[in-house]
Design a protein around this motif. Structure first.
Motif, PDB file in Angstrom:
ATOM      1  N   PRO A  39       0.789  -1.383   0.011  1.00  0.00           N
ATOM      2  CA  PRO A  39       0.084  -0.046  -0.099  1.00  0.00           C
ATOM      3  C   PRO A  39       0.961   1.197  -0.096  1.00  0.00           C
ATOM      4  O   PRO A  39       1.735   1.099   0.742  1.00  0.00           O
ATOM      5  CB  PRO A  39      -0.719  -0.111   1.285  1.00  0.00           C
ATOM      6  CG  PRO A  39      -0.824  -1.578   1.784  1.00  0.00           C
ATOM      7  CD  PRO A  39       0.735  -1.930   1.433  1.00  0.00           C
ATOM      8  N   ASP A  42      -0.354   7.664  -1.618  1.00  0.00           N
ATOM      9  CA  ASP A  42      -1.411   8.091  -2.351  1.00  0.00           C
ATOM     10  C   ASP A  42      -2.819   7.538  -2.281  1.00  0.00           C
ATOM     11  O   ASP A  42      -3.536   7.743  -3.062  1.00  0.00           O
ATOM     12  CB  ASP A  42      -0.960   8.418  -3.668  1.00  0.00           C
ATOM     13  CG  ASP A  42      -0.559   7.007  -4.537  1.00  0.00           C
ATOM     14  OD1 ASP A  42      -0.706   5.796  -3.713  1.00  0.00           O
ATOM     15  OD2 ASP A  42      -0.196   7.051  -5.512  1.00  0.00           O
ATOM     16  N   GLY A  43      -2.919   6.474  -1.572  1.00  0.00           N
ATOM     17  CA  GLY A  43      -4.066   5.472  -1.424  1.00  0.00           C
ATOM     18  C   GLY A  43      -3.931   4.422  -2.495  1.00  0.00           C
ATOM     19  O   GLY A  43      -4.860   3.658  -2.505  1.00  0.00           O
ATOM     20  N   SER A  44      -2.820   4.416  -3.064  1.00  0.00           N
ATOM     21  CA  SER A  44      -3.001   3.233  -4.205  1.00  0.00           C
ATOM     22  C   SER A  44      -2.415   1.907  -3.627  1.00  0.00           C
ATOM     23  O   SER A  44      -1.615   2.062  -2.462  1.00  0.00           O
ATOM     24  CB  SER A  44      -2.405   3.574  -5.487  1.00  0.00           C
ATOM     25  OG  SER A  44      -1.051   3.692  -5.204  1.00  0.00           O
ATOM     26  N   SER A  68      -5.562   1.717  -8.153  1.00  0.00           N
ATOM     27  CA  SER A  68      -5.692   3.217  -7.770  1.00  0.00           C
ATOM     28  C   SER A  68      -6.935   3.298  -6.593  1.00  0.00           C
ATOM     29  O   SER A  68      -7.562   2.605  -6.590  1.00  0.00           O
ATOM     30  CB  SER A  68      -5.936   4.326  -8.816  1.00  0.00           C
ATOM     31  OG  SER A  68      -4.934   4.252  -9.799  1.00  0.00           O
ATOM     32  N   ALA A  69      -6.629   4.349  -5.813  1.00  0.00           N
ATOM     33  CA  ALA A  69      -7.320   4.925  -4.843  1.00  0.00           C
ATOM     34  C   ALA A  69      -8.756   4.806  -5.242  1.00  0.00           C
ATOM     35  O   ALA A  69      -9.129   5.670  -6.342  1.00  0.00           O
ATOM     36  CB  ALA A  69      -6.896   6.028  -3.830  1.00  0.00           C
ATOM     37  N   GLY A  70      -9.677   4.350  -4.812  1.00  0.00           N
ATOM     38  CA  GLY A  70     -11.241   4.376  -5.241  1.00  0.00           C
ATOM     39  C   GLY A  70     -11.586   3.466  -6.417  1.00  0.00           C
ATOM     40  O   GLY A  70     -12.551   3.383  -6.811  1.00  0.00           O
ATOM     41  N   GLY A 359      -4.149  -2.491   5.158  1.00  0.00           N
ATOM     42  CA  GLY A 359      -4.320  -1.264   4.822  1.00  0.00           C
ATOM     43  C   GLY A 359      -4.745  -0.348   5.897  1.00  0.00           C
ATOM     44  O   GLY A 359      -4.930  -0.698   6.822  1.00  0.00           O
ATOM     45  N   ASP A 361      -7.243   1.216   6.748  1.00  0.00           N
ATOM     46  CA  ASP A 361      -8.743   0.942   7.089  1.00  0.00           C
ATOM     47  C   ASP A 361      -8.938  -0.577   7.802  1.00  0.00           C
ATOM     48  O   ASP A 361     -10.083  -0.804   8.102  1.00  0.00           O
ATOM     49  CB  ASP A 361      -9.691   1.177   6.085  1.00  0.00           C
ATOM     50  CG  ASP A 361      -9.690   0.020   4.814  1.00  0.00           C
ATOM     51  OD1 ASP A 361      -8.538  -0.726   5.038  1.00  0.00           O
ATOM     52  OD2 ASP A 361     -10.536  -0.072   4.031  1.00  0.00           O
TER      53      ASP A 361
END
Length: 390
Positions: A39, A42-44, A68-70, A359, A361
């Motif tokens: 991880p 940048d969230g990716s 990628s993030a999201g 991650g 989360d």
């Protein structure tokens, strides 16, 4: 019967359990193996592995993909190494404290792991672009599989294993030992700390416990158990590896420390005791054109066991620093057939070489080899693992 795997990279809920999400990473290669996840800030989520015709053949290179993030789809695979004379294997990602992303991997001649050296390249934009390829460790036979650990004192610990052979003999894994490379200058230079009495213990995977102790788990060439070692002096010395309660089939494992302080491990819950067949070596299907070196004959010593089924793929959680593993749950089940590495004819049915990271989360991100055709990505929660422990 051969099975064709759809590698579209789309993350979907599992049809049997929507709390499990999976994807098969995109690839143009017949064979895909040895994933490592990381991880990024940048969230990716980035994954690297090696792909090509077959392990040990010179068209094997390092590949990478990004979630990628999201996003719910992994990007198309990008080729990250290219040496037409060597099989480039076992990539590892490492984000240094200065936010430079490192990619490390091995490069060997044919199936001769005793010729391997370690190469690397760096990225200042989290793997969007990469710098030049260089050699990190040039001692022939040096192999890696697990990531670098950064300590509070600033030292970097890179676990390695040495693939050693006798003159006139091919490498089969009978004489491999583990060591830790320590750098006090951000990877510019390295010194060597050998793990005592580590014969047959490879793929050393170091993780830092909440109390500052370092724990290491090992794959076993003897295909008996996962082995355990610890260090209380920042990796300057290690206890003699001892078998845990968990089996090992001479295939890779990976462990990580969770935010809770617990450890999460992915591995094959299998050993040689569950094997009906045995291979001569990992590369017994490859003709390297070198008749001067022969496969060693079995003597009074222990010999590496190849061919033990690589299944099931299991995730486990420990609350006592890796001493016991009361929670286990299978991610994939099957016969784990690995008496061949052939992916062109889709003959292999192993689940192997897992990677696991948590991650921000709390989600567990896992990737592993699926039938040597694809890298399978799975995400679950620690609670899911504990809910239906075996």
């Amino acid at each position: 019967m051969s099975v064709t795997v759809i590698r579209d990279g789309i993350v979907r809920p599992d049809s049997q359990d929507p709390r499990v999400e999976t994807a098969m990473l995109p690839s143009s290669c017949p064979q895909n193996h040895a994933a490592n996840l990381l991880p990024l800030p940048d969230g990716s989520l980035m994954c690297v592995w090696f792909g090509g015709t077959q392990e040990g053949i010179a068209d094997i290179s390092v590949w990478g993909s990004r979630l990628s993030a999201g996003s719910q789809q992994w990007s198309d695979a990008e080729k990250l190494s290219c040496d037409p004379t060597r099989s480039e294997q076992n990539p590892v990602l490492f984000l240094a404290p200065d936010n430079i992303l490192w990619l490390l991997w091995t490069a060997q001649i044919s199936g001769n792991q005793d010729t391997a050296i370690v190469r690397y390249r760096q990225s200042s934009d989290y793997g969007q672009t990469w710098g030049d390829i260089a050699t990190l460790l040039d001692k022939p036979g040096t192999f890696i599989r697990q990531p670098i650990t950064v300590l509070e004192n600033g030292n970097w610990l890179l676990p390695v294993f040495y693939c050693r052979t006798n003159p006139g003999e091919k490498w089969v894994g009978n004489d491999d030992i583990s060591a830790v490379k320590i750098s006090s200058d951000q990877g510019k230079t390295w010194r060597d700390v050998e793990v005592p009495q580590s014969l047959g213990c490879v793929h050393m995977n170091i993780t830092l416990l909440a109390d500052g102790k370092l724990v290491a788990l090992f794959r076993s060439r003897w295909a008996d158990n996962i082995y355990y070692s610890q260090s209380v002096d920042n990796g300057e010395s290690w206890s003699i590896p001892e078998p845990t309660e968990l089996p090992n089939n001479n295939s890779s494992i990976q462990v990580t420390t969770l935010a809770s302080g617990e450890l999460a491990l992915v591995f094959n819950q299998m050993s040689a005791a569950g094997a009906l067949e045995r291979r001569a070596s990992l590369y017994d299907e490859i003709d390297d054109g070198d008749d001067s070196r022969k496969e060693p004959e079995a003597t009074g010593g222990r010999t590496a066991f190849w061919g033990a089924p690589r299944a099931p793929m299991t995730v486990a959680i420990s609350a006592d620093g890796g001493r016991t593993w009361p929670w286990k749950r299978n991610l994939d089940e099957g016969d784990g057939y690995c008496m061949t590495n052939n992916s062109l004819e889709k003959l292999n049915r192993e689940f192997s070489y897992p990677s696991i990271k948590q991650g921000t989360d709390g989600t567990l991100h896992i990737a592993y080899t699926y039938y040597r055709q694809a890298i399978k990505y799975v995400r679950v929660s620690p609670e899911w693992v504990k809910e239906s422990a075996q």
